[in-house]
Design a protein around this motif. Structure first.
Motif: not given
Length: 528
Positions: A130-138, A140-149
């Motif tokens: 959802t973030l990749l499809g609709f989120g802003t670059p900011q 994505q940069a903040l939340w995707l690494p936290r979810l991935a970890s």
């Protein structure tokens, strides 16, 4: 108790030979086998032992915070240290970039080992998508690494009292506040709404930004972190921890948002469109939960039936295992066929999703997978109990827990009845039906499949001509799902010689051929 064994060989056979995931451009067969095998070993040794403990202890609410059963936090820590949360997330954001079919395999094994823990972790891929499809670059940069970890987990906060299947009735409000928003309202049935596994929780919340009466057009999607960057907790309170029939170790929460800080995801008024990205991932995941329960119930019943003696062989007089009795064999082969066929159907959808060149087919198959496989999980668990007899009704072999845990899959992520209604009112127009017909036709020859497709076409015409298609929704969904199952089995039969046990597949296929065409004629008669 019969220990959990991950069905790695069955999964790999289905992915590689039935769904032909090896045709994906980035498919590395050796790597995939290693990844799935490694997770299978981790699930057997670390995750599965939590299942009985979690069912017995359940979750508890302690001074406003949810505490999970003994051992869950330690196992989740090992899960994150091995990198599993980021399996299918982009490498650019700390993930491993594995494809949808690999995630599907891991998800099924996770669900079979401990569905309750899988539920807490399972929303991360959908939130990331959802973030990749609709989120802003900011964002994505903040939340995707936290979810991935794995330091943060995610929730999907849609449902409210009186607003479940009817999301247009949502009352939770979002109001502008400087550069951000504030959310106030109540959400119920929130899986993992609070827990003591991750550092934080990212709530994806559907809230109203338009005026009352706008229905779904006035809904927007928001990110609501459980805490800010300093660690200060947001005004999001667990008002209730639900007591449930099953999944006792999965915290199902009632959450109250009291002016919680939020960020808009996507455009105002397009929240449902963004949320469906997460929901569609979740629906295929729920289908695989059904597959996992069918496989687990079948494995328990098969192991028990091979050891339990009742009666004697008519010729030798030797004690006879109950697996040799025809009625028990019927139940065992039915449960096994449901797991094998349901898995193949999900894998075919997952590979099509990964290819990206058949969106109409994926959109049509996803709810069909959800309906068929969740019903298959419940049916197989019920058959497992019957095979074990009195022991099945007791908790010792835990097949009764399988039934309790599986039952909710027919309810959440859209009830099966809602999906049936959507099929006859929305999905029979557009490219989906034609894509489905082509899928069935491409599954191979055979009189049963040809007859089933002809019945389906006639039933579709009847539904389209009906002044009340809702009255035909249930039998038409059953007809559609049964035809999809038969098509999946046709593909399994075509490559059975590549499996490690072709005879086993042939026995299950014979059971399918003997029962499914009859069922299709019955459902078609109720429509036409």
């Amino acid at each position: 108790m019969i220990p959990f064994r991950a069905p790695v060989d069955d999964i790999l056979f289905s992915l590689e030979h039935v769904a032909r995931a090896d045709r994906l451009p980035d498919w590395d067969a050796a790597l995939v086998r290693e990844v799935i095998g490694q997770f299978g070993r981790f699930a057997e040794t670390a995750i599965a032992p939590l299942d009985a403990v979690g069912d017995a202890q359940g979750c508890r609410l302690d001074q406003g915070r949810v505490r999970l059963p003994d051992g869950f936090a330690e196992t989740y820590r090992a899960y994150t240290e091995q990198g599993w949360p980021g399996l299918a997330l982009p490498e650019a954001h700390g993930g491993q970039g594995m494809s949808e079919p690999v995630l599907a395999a891991v998800s099924e094994i996770f669900s079979g080992a401990c569905h309750a823990l899988q539920m807490v972790a399972a929303l991360v891929p959908g939130a990331a998508r959802t973030l990749l499809g609709f989120g802003t670059p900011q964002q994505q940069a903040l939340w995707l690494p936290r979810l991935a970890s794995g330091t943060w987990l995610a929730t999907m906060a849609l449902t409210e009292p009186g607003a479940g299947s009817d999301l247009g009735a949502i009352r939770t409000r979002a109001v502008p506040d400087g550069d951000g928003w504030r959310i106030s309202g109540e959400k119920i049935f929130i899986s993992g709404g609070d827990q003591d596994l991750s550092e934080g929780i990212l709530h994806l919340v559907l809230a109203r930004t338009g005026v009352p009466g706008e229905g779904t057009r006035g809904l927007s999607l928001f990110l609501v972190p459980s805490q800010d960057e300093s660690g200060q907790r947001a005004p999001v309170t667990v008002a209730r921890l639900e007591e449930k029939m099953g999944l006792h170790a999965s915290p199902t929460c009632q959450l109250v948002f009291e002016g919680a800080p939020a960020e808009l995801v996507g455009a105002p008024g397009e929240g449902l469109r963004a949320m469906f990205t997460m929901m569609n991932h979740a629906r295929l995941d729920v289908a695989l939960q059904g597959v996992a329960h069918a496989a687990r119930a079948g494995a328990i019943a098969t192991a028990y039936a091979a050891e339990r003696r009742q009666g004697r062989d008519a010729q030798s007089g030797a004690p006879l295992a109950i697996a040799a009795h025809e009625d028990v064999r019927r139940m065992l082969e039915t449960a096994e066929a449901l797991a094998l066929g349901g898995r193949a159907l999900c894998h075919l959808a997952a590979v099509a999703l990964a290819r990206g060149d058949a969106p109409d087919l994926v959109g049509f198959l996803t709810p069909v997978c959800k309906v068929f496989c969740t019903e298959a999980g419940v049916t197989a668990a019920d058959l497992g109990i019957q095979v074990l007899g009195g022991y099945g009704y007791l908790s010792e072999y835990r097949v009764e827990q399988t039934l309790r845990d599986a039952r909710v899959t027919m309810i959440y992520e859209g009830t099966n009845g809602i999906h049936a209604l959507a099929l006859v009112t929305r999905q029979l127009r557009g490219g989906g039906p034609e894509a489905f017909e082509a899928f069935v036709a491409a599954s191979g020859g055979g009189e049963d499949l040809a007859e089933g497709l002809a019945l389906w076409r006639a039933a579709r015409a009847r539904v389209l001509a009906s002044s009340c298609p809702a009255a035909l929704a249930h039998p038409f969904m059953q007809l559609t799902a049964g035809l999809a199952y038969l098509a999946a089995w046709q593909r399994i039969i075509a490559v059975a010689d590549r499996s490690s046990d072709p005879t086993r597949l042939e026995r299950a296929a014979a059971r399918v051929r003997g029962s499914v065409p009859v069922a299709l004629r019955g459902w078609a008669a109720l429509v036409t």
